[in-house]
Motif scaffolding. Structure first.
Motif, PDB file in Angstrom:
ATOM      1  N   LEU B 141       0.806  -1.209   0.000  1.00 49.02           N
ATOM      2  CA  LEU B 141       0.000   0.000   0.000  1.00 49.02           C
ATOM      3  C   LEU B 141       0.848   1.272   0.000  1.00 49.02           C
ATOM      4  O   LEU B 141       0.316   2.370   0.060  1.00 49.02           O
ATOM      5  CB  LEU B 141      -0.940   0.010   1.220  1.00 49.02           C
ATOM      6  CG  LEU B 141      -2.152  -0.915   1.206  1.00 49.02           C
ATOM      7  CD1 LEU B 141      -2.859  -0.866  -0.134  1.00 49.02           C
ATOM      8  CD2 LEU B 141      -1.844  -2.354   1.542  1.00 49.02           C
ATOM      9  N   GLY B 142       2.159   1.122  -0.048  1.00 49.25           N
ATOM     10  CA  GLY B 142       3.034   2.293  -0.099  1.00 49.25           C
ATOM     11  C   GLY B 142       3.688   2.620   1.233  1.00 49.25           C
ATOM     12  O   GLY B 142       4.345   3.650   1.365  1.00 49.25           O
ATOM     13  N   ALA B 143       3.491   1.734   2.219  1.00 49.94           N
ATOM     14  CA  ALA B 143       4.070   1.992   3.540  1.00 49.94           C
ATOM     15  C   ALA B 143       5.518   1.495   3.568  1.00 49.94           C
ATOM     16  O   ALA B 143       5.776   0.338   3.863  1.00 49.94           O
ATOM     17  CB  ALA B 143       3.241   1.300   4.619  1.00 49.94           C
ATOM     18  N   THR B 144       6.422   2.374   3.227  1.00 46.68           N
ATOM     19  CA  THR B 144       7.838   2.017   3.303  1.00 46.68           C
ATOM     20  C   THR B 144       8.237   1.921   4.771  1.00 46.68           C
ATOM     21  O   THR B 144       7.502   2.358   5.659  1.00 46.68           O
ATOM     22  CB  THR B 144       8.705   3.083   2.632  1.00 46.68           C
ATOM     23  OG1 THR B 144       8.522   4.304   3.366  1.00 46.68           O
ATOM     24  CG2 THR B 144       8.290   3.305   1.182  1.00 46.68           C
ATOM     25  N   PHE B 145       9.423   1.395   5.015  1.00 44.10           N
ATOM     26  CA  PHE B 145       9.878   1.263   6.403  1.00 44.10           C
ATOM     27  C   PHE B 145      10.028   2.644   7.070  1.00 44.10           C
ATOM     28  O   PHE B 145       9.527   2.851   8.181  1.00 44.10           O
ATOM     29  CB  PHE B 145      11.184   0.465   6.425  1.00 44.10           C
ATOM     30  CG  PHE B 145      11.408  -0.293   7.692  1.00 44.10           C
ATOM     31  CD1 PHE B 145      10.391  -1.026   8.284  1.00 44.10           C
ATOM     32  CD2 PHE B 145      12.647  -0.281   8.301  1.00 44.10           C
ATOM     33  CE1 PHE B 145      10.603  -1.725   9.462  1.00 44.10           C
ATOM     34  CE2 PHE B 145      12.878  -0.979   9.478  1.00 44.10           C
ATOM     35  CZ  PHE B 145      11.854  -1.697  10.061  1.00 44.10           C
ATOM     36  N   PRO B 146      10.671   3.604   6.388  1.00 46.48           N
ATOM     37  CA  PRO B 146      10.702   4.952   6.988  1.00 46.48           C
ATOM     38  C   PRO B 146       9.301   5.535   7.169  1.00 46.48           C
ATOM     39  O   PRO B 146       9.041   6.218   8.162  1.00 46.48           O
ATOM     40  CB  PRO B 146      11.502   5.776   5.973  1.00 46.48           C
ATOM     41  CG  PRO B 146      12.310   4.784   5.213  1.00 46.48           C
ATOM     42  CD  PRO B 146      11.489   3.519   5.165  1.00 46.48           C
ATOM     43  N   ALA B 147       8.395   5.248   6.237  1.00 44.75           N
ATOM     44  CA  ALA B 147       7.042   5.812   6.343  1.00 44.75           C
ATOM     45  C   ALA B 147       6.352   5.302   7.611  1.00 44.75           C
ATOM     46  O   ALA B 147       5.674   6.067   8.312  1.00 44.75           O
ATOM     47  CB  ALA B 147       6.211   5.452   5.113  1.00 44.75           C
ATOM     48  N   LEU B 148       6.524   4.034   7.911  1.00 42.26           N
ATOM     49  CA  LEU B 148       5.892   3.480   9.117  1.00 42.26           C
ATOM     50  C   LEU B 148       6.435   4.153  10.365  1.00 42.26           C
ATOM     51  O   LEU B 148       5.689   4.468  11.298  1.00 42.26           O
ATOM     52  CB  LEU B 148       6.125   1.965   9.173  1.00 42.26           C
ATOM     53  CG  LEU B 148       5.365   1.167   8.100  1.00 42.26           C
ATOM     54  CD1 LEU B 148       5.879  -0.256   8.019  1.00 42.26           C
ATOM     55  CD2 LEU B 148       3.869   1.184   8.384  1.00 42.26           C
ATOM     56  N   HIS B 149       7.751   4.410  10.380  1.00 39.64           N
ATOM     57  CA  HIS B 149       8.324   5.096  11.538  1.00 39.64           C
ATOM     58  C   HIS B 149       7.914   6.562  11.575  1.00 39.64           C
ATOM     59  O   HIS B 149       7.797   7.156  12.644  1.00 39.64           O
ATOM     60  CB  HIS B 149       9.839   4.910  11.555  1.00 39.64           C
ATOM     61  CG  HIS B 149      10.231   3.500  11.903  1.00 39.64           C
ATOM     62  ND1 HIS B 149      10.285   2.493  10.977  1.00 39.64           N
ATOM     63  CD2 HIS B 149      10.523   2.924  13.097  1.00 39.64           C
ATOM     64  CE1 HIS B 149      10.619   1.358  11.580  1.00 39.64           C
ATOM     65  NE2 HIS B 149      10.764   1.592  12.863  1.00 39.64           N
ATOM     66  N   ALA B 150       7.674   7.117  10.385  1.00 38.85           N
ATOM     67  CA  ALA B 150       7.180   8.490  10.334  1.00 38.85           C
ATOM     68  C   ALA B 150       5.775   8.569  10.934  1.00 38.85           C
ATOM     69  O   ALA B 150       5.425   9.557  11.589  1.00 38.85           O
ATOM     70  CB  ALA B 150       7.174   8.991   8.890  1.00 38.85           C
TER      71      ALA B 150
END
Lengths: 138, 388, 350
Positions: B141-150
């Motif tokens: 769905l576009g949730a990169t690893f940095p995005a999840l931490h963001a």
């Protein structure tokens, strides 16, 4: 590269937010799972697939500037964690809006968009994304 | 259960090790550790290797046998086991080694961790790291690893008023510590401004909020505590080991600002060691992103929930602070060769407890902690180490 | 049995670009281009939109406005000249997305800009014959114009979906007539990214001949004249052609305005007449009569005579966005972003 079936078998949830409801405790989960993490064994056989309404509120959000290559054309995009009205949370993009207009608590509704495509000759993957819900005038 | 000690440590430099292959890096750390423990190869009863994704980074599986083989142990036919729990692979390998010795199954166990991340492109490397999250319901769905931490960072800022500057302070502190560590990937101090003017990766997180991609390896040698004096004057006891799991997807957690698995794993480790968080002098925590360190220092009990940012800003986690956190530079500055990270943390804590950390030595360090996280907190391993 | 429209839904992407912005890049006087075409801006799909997502949006908007059980839908036809797959239907994804699968028939249609109305006719036949209870006809496109080509100033994106049935119709389709010849005015070969066209040949012998023949054929067969209709909608490759054709057929501006979307949305190809019709249904009242003629290059026209029923008064139009709603919340693009959105920029590959 993954073959088509890996994505295809999840289409009901990707297209229509099909999750499950535990008929022992009434909790909703997305995607479907066969055991309720609260009721454990009591839930076996009582997890019924349900289509979630697709409405909820942004629980947290981020604007992604570095993305996987196959969706780099969508950059920058907003990724949100959405708390659905049924209580389950999902991750998904919020589209057709400016990032600055969104905040924690913004109501959103599900829609369907291209998620990614496997190059110019491969399968196109479709699935849920969210759009901000315009507040209806009272 | 037998008490277990670390009798040898070894690590490679962390960074872009263009000249070295995975197997070269992997055995290098082990050789140093074995030499440090002053043992001969025929004493080794078993090998555990922490590695997240050699299958994707170098298209090589069967890592246990590979490392045993190139360590020259093929003819000894020792049991060699590869352990995987994403970012917590190293910490979990250490726990497997600990269990093997504590149970009485083996006496001398070598635990290594290694990752070779730079043989693939940067984008490929990011994709592989994202596979620690839920591929089907986050990454796709576009949730990169940095995005999840963001998402965690944004929520933490929203809920507790943590500031962008406080996040930056984590990186500034860890770079400062890294500047004192000759094996760190980054040995250069930075300022808040460096962090705040670096490119956005996933708002609010910027490049300098993220740990780098690294090549590297680290290893320890374990033996029963009551045999440790045969090999070293300065054995360090693994006094507590705790492991916990949680939902694979971040969105399934009750509260994304708390890593419940950290709290549980820490409690288990503290209980085993018979100590509390107040007894910890030095801690290596999993700062793959700046926000991760803030969560870690709260969930480990060092600071109240929501006060990690303030505590960092106030210098309470600096070398001379209330509890010295990430004295090695952490994942941020020392580097994060994923499978090696949990072992590198143990190596740093042992170094601190031995009192041989040089310029970054924490005064009178007696009890230390290593906190290793897989994914966004679906696996957490905590070890308590103690001078004996 | 009176076959007609039971429900409808529309969708238009929010992105727009002006002829001035396009002209700036190619050294063309965009202002006069805009005036000549009567197009002030055209819609542009985002990189995550295509004919399938537009069809799904339109079909879901259609379903939001009615209580029909999707399992009662016996056919779905998606008309488009920009199906994302050359082989693999768009309609199956629509069927799954509105939960109409699996007990139905699905196919994709192509007849340049009139594939959507061809789908309506097919559904009319199936419903009228009693073979199915409901059929879904969709016209949707994300049409492409080659960079610098005249088409680039108009080719846009959008679509509308119609639920065709015989019960609780908000409008009956009283008559339909088609006029078809082999006239190669516009085409796109298999595997080609952009269509080609015959320049001025697309005008008189193609668009005008077929639209007027189709319209006259329908007027004769229904024994009506332009004055008998409240609204008229014609295929609109730009704002100018339908205006001219309306005048020739004796329709007044007032009849044309509601369904004339090209000036603000551009040429949505297979979506054009369906969207125009949707805009009319957004405001139509019981008894209103609608005259619609779609045109597809190649070439042919489909003409329809439609009467709005009393059902429209209780029909919950508000449950989905109107075409006017879809023409708000706009975001205007510069040419560079537009080129990126439309895949006109060659990317380096690994």
């Amino acid at each position: 590269m993954a073959t088509a079936p890996r994505f295809w078998r999840e289409n009901p949830s990707r297209y229509n937010l099909v999750g499950v409801e535990c008929h022992n405790c009434g909790r909703h989960f997305f995607p479907p799972r066969s055991i309720c993490p609260v009721c454990h064994r009591k839930s076996v056989g009582k997890m019924e697939k349900v289509k979630l309404k697709g409405e909820g509120k942004i629980f947290s959000l981020t604007e992604v500037q570095e993305s996987p290559e196959e969706i780099s054309m969508q950059k920058p995009y907003v990724l949100a964690m959405v708390e659905l009205v049924e209580g389950a949370r999902v991750s998904g993009q919020v589209i057709d809006c400016d990032a600055c207009d969104l905040e924690i608590g913004t109501p959103v509704r599900v829609t369907l968009r291209k998620l990614s495509e496997e190059g110019p000759s491969g399968i196109i993957h479709y699935g849920y994304k969210f759009v901000p819900l315009k507040e209806k005038a009272p | 259960m037998r008490r277990v000690a670390v009798i040898g440590i070894g690590d490679t430099e962390f960074g872009e090790l263009w000249d070295s292959s995975f197997r070269e890096i992997g055995i290098q750390a082990g050789l140093i550790a074995v030499a440090d423990a002053n043992i001969s190869a025929d004493k080794i009863d078993a090998l555990f290797v922490g590695n997240m994704s050699a299958g994707r980074f170098i298209e090589q599986e069967h890592i246990g046998a590979l490392i045993a083989d190139y360590s020259g142990l093929a003819r000894d036919h020792i049991p060699a086991t590869r352990v995987e729990a994403a970012g917590a692979s190293g910490g979990l390998a250490l726990r497997q080694g600990f269990q093997a010795v504590a149970s009485g199954l083996h006496d001398i166990v070598v635990v290594g961790g290694a990752e070779k991340m730079t043989d693939v492109s940067d984008t490929e490397s990011s994709m592989i790291q994202s596979s620690a999250a839920d591929q089907e319901w986050e990454t796709v769905l576009g949730a990169t690893f940095p995005a999840l931490h963001a998402l965690i960072a944004r929520r933490h800022m929203h809920q507790f008023g943590t500031t962008r500057e406080q996040l930056a302070d984590v990186a500034v502190k860890n770079h400062k510590n890294g500047s004192l560590n000759p094996k760190a990937q980054f040995q250069r101090e930075i300022t808040r401004e460096t962090v705040l003017s670096s490119p956005v990766v996933s708002s609010p997180l910027r490049v300098f909020d993220c740990a780098p991609s690294s090549d590297g390896a680290a290893a320890v040698v374990l033996c029963p505590l009551d045999q440790a004096k045969k090999y070293t004057d300065m054995p360090i006891e693994i006094a507590g080991s705790g492991q916990a799991s949680d939902t694979l997807s971040l969105h399934d957690r009750k509260d994304i600002c708390t890593m419940e698995a950290t709290r549980v794993a820490a409690k288990r480790a503290f209980d085993m060691a018979g100590i509390s968080h107040k007894d910890i002098d030095v801690a290596e925590v999993h700062d793959n992103f700046t926000i991760s360190e803030i969560l870690a220092i709260e969930d480990l009990g060092f600071f109240n929930k929501g006060e990690g940012g303030k505590a960092t800003e106030a210098g309470l986690t600096a070398l001379e602070g209330q509890v010295a956190v990430n004295t090695s530079g952490g994942l941020k500055a020392r580097g994060d060769p994923i499978g090696a990270t949990g072992l590198a943390q143990a190596v740093e804590i042992v170094t601190q407890l031995r009192g041989t950390a040089g310029k970054r030595q924490v005064k009178d360090a007696t009890i230390g902690l290593a906190h290793n996280v897989g994914g966004t907190g679906a696996t957490v391993v905590v070890h308590v180490l103690r001078r004996v | 049995m009176e076959v007609g429209i039971v429900s409808y839904g529309a969708y238009v992407p929010r992105y727009r670009i002006t002829p001035e912005e396009i002209g700036k890049v190619w050294g063309v006087d965009g202002k006069s281009m805009s005036k000549g075409l009567m197009i002030s801006c055209k819609s542009v799909p985002s990189p995550e939109e295509d004919t399938i997502t537009i069809s799904v949006e339109a079909a879901r908007n259609m379903m939001r406005r009615c209580e029909v059980n999707p399992k009662d839908i016996g056919a779905i036809y998606v008309g488009s000249e920009s199906h994302p797959y050359a082989v693999k239907p768009s309609g199956t994804i629509v069927a799954e997305a509105i939960e109409a699968a699996p007990h139905l028939t699905v196919a994709d249609f192509e007849f340049a800009c009139k594939a959507g109305t061809a789908a309506i006719q097919t559904c009319m036949g199936l419903v009228g014959s009693g073979m199915i209870k409901y059929g879904v006809a969709i016209g949707a496109d994300t049409s492409q114009g080659a960079p610098g080509d005249a088409l680039e100033y108009s080719a846009s994106a959008g679509g509308a979906a119609f639920l065709i049935g015989a019960e609780k119709t908000i409008a009956t389709i009283d008559h339909t007539y088609s006029y078809t010849t082999d006239t190669p005015d516009f085409w796109r070969r298999e595997g080609q990214m952009y269509p080609r066209h015959g320049g001025r040949f697309t005008g008189e012998p193609a668009y005008f001949k077929h639209v007027i023949s189709g319209a006259k054929g329908l007027l004769e067969r229904t024994n009506t004249t332009a004055k008998d209709y409240t609204y008229a909608v014609f295929h609109q490759p730009n704002g100018k052609f339908p205006t001219r054709v309306a005048k020739q057929l004796g329709f007044a501006d007032l009849q044309l305005t509601t369904g004339l979307l090209a000036p603000t949305i551009g040429n949505t190809y297979s979506g054009a007449v369906p969207l125009g019709l949707a805009a009319i249904l957004d405001e139509a009242k019981p008894g209103d009569r609608i005259f619609a003629v779609a045109y597809g290059s190649g070439a042919g026209s489909d003409a329809f005579a439609i009467t709005v029923t009393n059902e429209i008064d209780s029909y919950p139009r508000h449950k989905a966005p109107s075409v006017k709603d879809l023409n708000s919340n706009l975001k205007f693009l510069d040419y560079a972003t537009y080129a990126k959105f439309r895949g006109k920029i060659m990317l380096g590959s690994e």
